[in-house]
Scaffold this active site. Structure first.
Site, PDB file in Angstrom:
ATOM      1  N   HIS A 165       0.917  -1.182  -0.266  1.00 13.85           N
ATOM      2  CA  HIS A 165       0.022  -0.037   0.138  1.00 13.85           C
ATOM      3  C   HIS A 165       0.790   1.197  -0.031  1.00 13.85           C
ATOM      4  CE1 HIS A 165       0.949   0.688   4.157  1.00 13.85           C
ATOM      5  NE2 HIS A 165       0.566  -0.790   4.459  1.00 13.85           N
ATOM      6  N   HIS A 191       4.468   1.354   1.796  1.00 12.30           N
ATOM      7  CA  HIS A 191       5.424   0.513   1.116  1.00 12.30           C
ATOM      8  C   HIS A 191       5.882   1.734  -0.058  1.00 12.30           C
ATOM      9  CE1 HIS A 191       3.215  -2.504   2.670  1.00 12.30           C
ATOM     10  NE2 HIS A 191       4.223  -2.814   3.643  1.00 12.30           N
ATOM     11  N   CYS A 248       5.503 -12.820  17.770  1.00  9.31           N
ATOM     12  CA  CYS A 248       4.470 -12.332  16.933  1.00  9.31           C
ATOM     13  C   CYS A 248       4.881 -12.830  15.237  1.00  9.31           C
ATOM     14  CB  CYS A 248       4.095 -10.892  17.102  1.00  9.31           C
ATOM     15  SG  CYS A 248       3.162 -10.257  15.877  1.00  9.31           S
ATOM     16  N   CYS A 278       4.859  -9.284  12.972  1.00  8.04           N
ATOM     17  CA  CYS A 278       6.118  -8.749  13.373  1.00  8.04           C
ATOM     18  C   CYS A 278       7.495  -9.608  13.159  1.00  8.04           C
ATOM     19  CB  CYS A 278       6.356  -8.239  14.929  1.00  8.04           C
ATOM     20  SG  CYS A 278       5.186  -7.110  15.378  1.00  8.04           S
ATOM     21  N   CYS A 330      -0.435  -9.375  20.257  1.00 10.84           N
ATOM     22  CA  CYS A 330       0.571  -8.214  20.072  1.00 10.84           C
ATOM     23  C   CYS A 330      -0.018  -6.840  19.996  1.00 10.84           C
ATOM     24  CB  CYS A 330       0.822  -8.433  18.328  1.00 10.84           C
ATOM     25  SG  CYS A 330       2.142  -7.375  17.879  1.00 10.84           S
ATOM     26  N   HIS A 387      -0.354  -5.618  16.236  1.00  6.71           N
ATOM     27  CA  HIS A 387      -1.282  -6.118  15.415  1.00  6.71           C
ATOM     28  C   HIS A 387      -2.525  -6.819  15.989  1.00  6.71           C
ATOM     29  CE1 HIS A 387       2.652  -6.597  13.376  1.00  6.71           C
ATOM     30  NE2 HIS A 387       1.942  -6.590  12.404  1.00  6.71           N
ATOM     31  N   LYS A 441      -3.992   5.331  12.666  1.00 11.74           N
ATOM     32  CA  LYS A 441      -3.009   4.580  12.117  1.00 11.74           C
ATOM     33  C   LYS A 441      -3.935   4.105  10.832  1.00 11.74           C
ATOM     34  CE  LYS A 441      -2.662   0.962  14.577  1.00 11.74           C
ATOM     35  NZ  LYS A 441      -1.952  -0.419  15.255  1.00 11.74           N
ATOM     36  N   LYS A 490      -6.507  -1.797   7.347  1.00 12.16           N
ATOM     37  CA  LYS A 490      -7.490  -2.339   6.533  1.00 12.16           C
ATOM     38  C   LYS A 490      -8.878  -2.344   7.107  1.00 12.16           C
ATOM     39  CE  LYS A 490      -6.291  -3.415   2.424  1.00 12.16           C
ATOM     40  NZ  LYS A 490      -4.797  -4.027   2.162  1.00 12.16           N
TER      41      LYS A 490
HETATM   42  N1  MSP Z   1      10.229  -7.381   5.797  1.00 15.77           N
HETATM   43  C1  MSP Z   1      10.513  -6.368   7.038  1.00 15.77           C
HETATM   44  C2  MSP Z   1      11.739  -5.572   6.467  1.00 15.77           C
HETATM   45  C3  MSP Z   1      13.095  -6.380   6.433  1.00 15.77           C
HETATM   46  S1  MSP Z   1      14.090  -5.356   5.981  1.00 15.77           S
HETATM   47  C4  MSP Z   1      15.563  -6.273   6.137  1.00 15.77           C
HETATM   48  C5  MSP Z   1       9.316  -5.393   6.981  1.00 15.77           C
HETATM   49  N2  MSP Z   1       8.439  -5.507   6.062  1.00 15.77           N
HETATM   50  S2  MSP Z   1       7.103  -4.537   5.814  1.00 15.77           S
HETATM   51  O1  MSP Z   1       6.529  -4.987   4.743  1.00 15.77           O
HETATM   52  O2  MSP Z   1       6.521  -4.572   7.096  1.00 15.77           O
HETATM   53  O3  MSP Z   1       7.571  -3.405   5.450  1.00 15.77           O
HETATM   54  C6  MSP Z   1       7.584  -1.999   6.640  1.00 15.77           C
HETATM   55  C7  MSP Z   1       7.968  -0.925   5.879  1.00 15.77           C
HETATM   56  O4  MSP Z   1       7.219  -0.439   4.996  1.00 15.77           O
HETATM   57  C8  MSP Z   1       8.160   0.366   6.849  1.00 15.77           C
HETATM   58  O5  MSP Z   1       9.446   0.416   7.519  1.00 15.77           O
HETATM   59  C9  MSP Z   1       8.040   1.486   5.771  1.00 15.77           C
HETATM   60  O6  MSP Z   1       9.328   1.534   5.165  1.00 15.77           O
HETATM   61  C10 MSP Z   1       7.141   0.950   5.006  1.00 15.77           C
HETATM   62  N3  MSP Z   1       6.018   1.449   5.617  1.00 15.77           N
HETATM   63  C11 MSP Z   1       4.656   0.573   5.523  1.00 15.77           C
HETATM   64  N4  MSP Z   1       3.632   0.973   6.055  1.00 15.77           N
HETATM   65  C12 MSP Z   1       3.932   2.673   6.344  1.00 15.77           C
HETATM   66  C13 MSP Z   1       3.284   3.677   6.625  1.00 15.77           C
HETATM   67  N5  MSP Z   1       2.123   3.507   7.008  1.00 15.77           N
HETATM   68  N6  MSP Z   1       3.978   4.764   6.534  1.00 15.77           N
HETATM   69  C14 MSP Z   1       5.202   4.946   6.074  1.00 15.77           C
HETATM   70  N7  MSP Z   1       6.031   3.693   5.728  1.00 15.77           N
HETATM   71  C15 MSP Z   1       5.315   2.601   5.972  1.00 15.77           C
HETATM   72  O7  MSP Z   1       9.116  -4.819   8.040  1.00 15.77           O
END
Ligand code: MSP
Length: 704
Positions: free
Chosen positions: A17, A20, A136, A139, A160, A163, A317, A320
């Site tokens: 979303h 990312h 978790c 996480c 968690c 979550h 926050k 979904k």
């Molecule tokens: N797989 C791990 C990261 C491993 S790195 C070696 C992970 N993945 S994740 O899919 O949960 O992605 C988390 C990252 O997505 C956050 O650190 C950020 O970069 C981005 N974001 C996810 N949601 C976000 C927001 N709502 N706002 C800003 N960035 C966000 O954790």
């Protein structure tokens, strides 16, 4: 000179979303600005494909874990292409996947190195032990007591804090990384390299976390519990902990532990990297990762830069369940890519949380881009077409016309405007370098406002009526066109497409992406050069129309079938979590979820009238009653309720109650509970008072 920038690699359990996309946009902007300066740059993004969470998501979707990862990756690739972030559009250099065989090789190499290493205190860095505790899956993190919510009913697992999902109990042999021996070494790094963790507020959090004492970290799971991952070298009964495997991607991608990658990219050439991460995963990057590298004898990253989280317009926050996430397919359909990039960088003060809503995006696009930059560009170029025969006009005003020009209110000293823009360039680049994108863009827009002001004051449409003022008119339009040339170079990393458009419309060849901003010299826009075809760059968005389209597409949440729902029920991220705003290190920023839900969310809960047929105590469970409840189905439901301290079982017989009928069955004390009885919770101790009806209601009636 080289530069290496990374985003986190995203979990392959669910579809991306806005959150990312955001980190990718920031990384892409940084990469483009480095390339623009002629620095050879490597930009990594990708997916984190191992672990129990992906295994479970796959199972739920009826896929193998690899199929699940492939599916999510195909969506990521589609999206990165649509948003101009892939290699073909000048974006990332590698879409890293942790299922790549070369990654396995590199990860095994680092593990082996760590296994041979001694900690700064002279102990073995990796040792075998037994892990007992909570985990978790969403996480992918072990949780200590202050990191979970204790269960409401005795015997149930804790949940968690991020979550809201149940934790897994783990009790098994595991390899441990002796993190507890690295506290001092890490603190020395944070102290000696103040730029290592950025911004400062995050550095302080990390330091206080480390000062609080580090615990050793379990870095493997038994293969019988988690098989989807990299096997531990020389002990195939164990699978590496997914974070150990994932973090190492940053070095395996460029050749650590694999000859071919080394030749193709080059570890020595690009390492160390600047890691961009959300603050949610700061601890893994700023504490665990440097410790692993210290043990493995590998140079540390250049910096870890943590940004804030996107919240919805009300500061909640995104999730979904609340139906307030910003979906990529909606963004893609309704907004120009550069408007999204601009909004992300302009609206979020880097490091702090920001708010993202479609309305805000439309407002900014209209005010700053359509009315601001876009309008400046089109009015300038249209006037050049109209009054100057479509050629860049002459900048100089001859001596004999100076007085006349002054009389029309035009500043005849060109250095006033060139001095202004030169200073703005310095400030812009400085802010950009410090990753203060929002400030940098404010500076750029001060140029837009200044030039707009010059045009409005000079009123070229009036000057055009006076033959004597031809030079004045030309000078004003030249200044505006030259400022646009500068802006398209400065803004290129933020808005590559729009900058290119302005560049081309000015009649320039090549790309503003290949001009180094510090080399811009006022007056290099060539006079008499024909401008290109004038087209609107940012058409104004009709707010009412687009908002009603978006609302139709996105409501009600529960009924909305987007591609994002295709990994239906993927645990953690897809359903209950969008931006996990806080880990231990960022507790201060925890954002409360307020209680608004969409009607569709409520409709997901199947509440039914039930009648208690029998009720009895459960041996050795003081709080639980075992109820048989008729909810209008063929068979009565067996439901456990934590009300034994407050209700005599006999008195409950025949009582009408409300049952959550679609709650996932779970086992408590060896009994399966097939639902939940709804009760009010009174006072500090949470005394339950069962909800009931004062009128006749048939069993099985649905509450709506
Ligand atoms: N797989 C791990 C990261 C491993 S790195 C070696 C992970 N993945 S994740 O899919 O949960 O992605 C988390 C990252 O997505 C956050 O650190 C950020 O970069 C981005 N974001 C996810 N949601 C976000 C927001 N709502 N706002 C800003 N960035 C966000 O954790």
């Amino acid at each position: 000179m080289t530069f290496y920038v990374t985003t986190p690699i995203y979990y392959a359990n669910s579809l991306p979303h806005l959150g990312h996309l955001y980190t990718m946009i920031v990384a892409d902007t940084i990469a483009r600005s480095k390339r623009q300066k002629g620095i050879e740059t490597y930009f990594l993004t990708g997916t984190d494909e191992h672990g129990i969470n992906i295994e479970r998501a796959a199972q739920k979707a009826g896929r193998t874990p690899k199929e699940q990862a492939d599916y999510v990756v195909s969506y990521y690739k589609k999206m990165t292409a649509a948003f101009g972030l892939d290699t073909a559009h000048g974006g990332y250099d590698i879409f890293m996947r942790t299922t790549e065989p070369f990654h396995y090789q590199g990860v095994s190499e680092l593990w082996r190195r760590c296994a041979k290493a001694k900690t700064p205190k002279g102990n073995e860095a990796i040792y075998k032990g037994h892990y007992e505790g909570w985990f978790c899956a969403a996480c992918a993190e072990y949780k200590t007591e202050d990191e979970y919510r204790k269960p409401a009913t005795e015997g149930a697992p804790p949940t968690c804090l991020i979550h809201d999902t149940e934790l897994d109990r783990i009790s098994e042999d595991s390899y441990f990384f002796r993190l507890s021996d690295y506290g001092e070494a890490l603190l020395a790094i944070y102290e000696n390299q103040p730029d290592f963790v950025r911004p400062d507020s995050r550095r302080n959090e990390v330091m206080s976390f480390v000062r609080g004492g580090l615990q050793d970290l379990a870095i493997s799971r038994l293969k019988t519990s988690v098989s989807w991952g990299v096997p531990v070298p020389d002990d195939p009964d164990h699978t590496m902990y997914v974070w150990f495997d994932a973090l190492i991607n940053y070095i395996t991608a460029i050749g650590f532990g694999n000859e071919e990658r080394q030749k193709a990219v080059g570890f020595e050439k690009f390492w160390p990297a600047l890691h961009l991460v959300g603050k949610d995963i700061l601890r893994f990057h700023a504490v665990y990762w440097p410790a692993f590298l210290l043990a493995g004898g590998v140079q540390l990253p250049k910096a870890i830069v943590a940004h804030g989280m996107w919240l919805d317009p009300n500061g909640r926050k995104m999730s979904k369940t609340l139906g307030n996430t910003i979906e990529l397919d909606v963004l893609e359909k309704h907004f120009p890519v550069d408007a999204i990039r601009y909004f992300c960088l302009r609206e979020m003060v880097f490091g702090q949380d920001g708010r993202f809503g479609y309305e805000g995006l439309i407002d900014r696009t209209n005010s700053d881009l359509a009315n601001g930059l876009g309008n400046l560009s089109s009015r300038t170029l249209k006037m050049i077409s109209l009054y100057c025969g479509g050629r860049i006009p002459t900048r100089h005003i001859s001596e004999d016309k100076i007085l006349l020009a002054k009389r029309s209110g035009v500043d005849t000293d060109e250095t006033t405007v060139s001095g202004f823009i030169e200073l703005a360039r310095e400030q812009y680049l400085q802010q950009f370098e410090s990753l203060n994108f929002s400030r940098a863009l404010e500076v750029a827009w001060s140029v837009v406002a200044r030039i707009d002001g010059i045009i409005s004051d000079a009123k070229p449409w009036n000057l055009a009526k006076d033959d004597e003022q031809k030079q004045t008119l030309a000078a004003v339009l030249y200044r505006s066109a030259e400022a646009l040339r500068w802006l398209s170079v400065l803004l290129f990393p933020v808005m590559p497409q729009a900058s290119q458009e302005i560049w081309t419309q000015l009649g320039l060849s090549g790309s503003p992406g290949s001009i180094e901003p510090s080399q811009l010299t006022w007056g290099q826009l060539e006079e008499a050069q024909a401008i290109g075809e004038v087209k609107p760059i940012f058409p104004r968005i009709d707010k009412n129309k687009i908002m009603s389209e978006i609302n139709n597409e996105t409501e009600p949440t529960a009924a909305r079938a987007t591609v994002a729902d295709a990994v239906e029920g993927a645990p953690g991220k897809t359903e209950t979590q969008a931006p996990p705003p806080t880990q231990h290190a960022t507790e201060a920023d925890a954002v409360g979820v307020t209680s608004f839900i969409e009607i569709g969310d409520f409709a997901k809960v199947d509440l039914r009238v039930g009648q208690v047929l029998s009720a009895e105590r459960i041996p050795k469970a003081d709080k639980l009653l075992l109820l048989k409840i008729d909810v209008g189905e063929e068979q009565p439901r067996q439901v456990l309720a934590g009300i034994a301290e407050y209700y005599e079982p006999e008195k409950l017989i025949d009582r009408k109650v409300v049952v959550v009928a679609n709650l996932k069955p779970r086992k408590l004390r060896g009994y399966e509970s097939q639902g939940m009885v709804v009760a009010a919770s009174i006072g500090e101790e949470g005394r339950p008072v069962i909800a009931t009806f004062t009128e006749e209601v048939p069993n099985g009636a649905r509450l709506k």
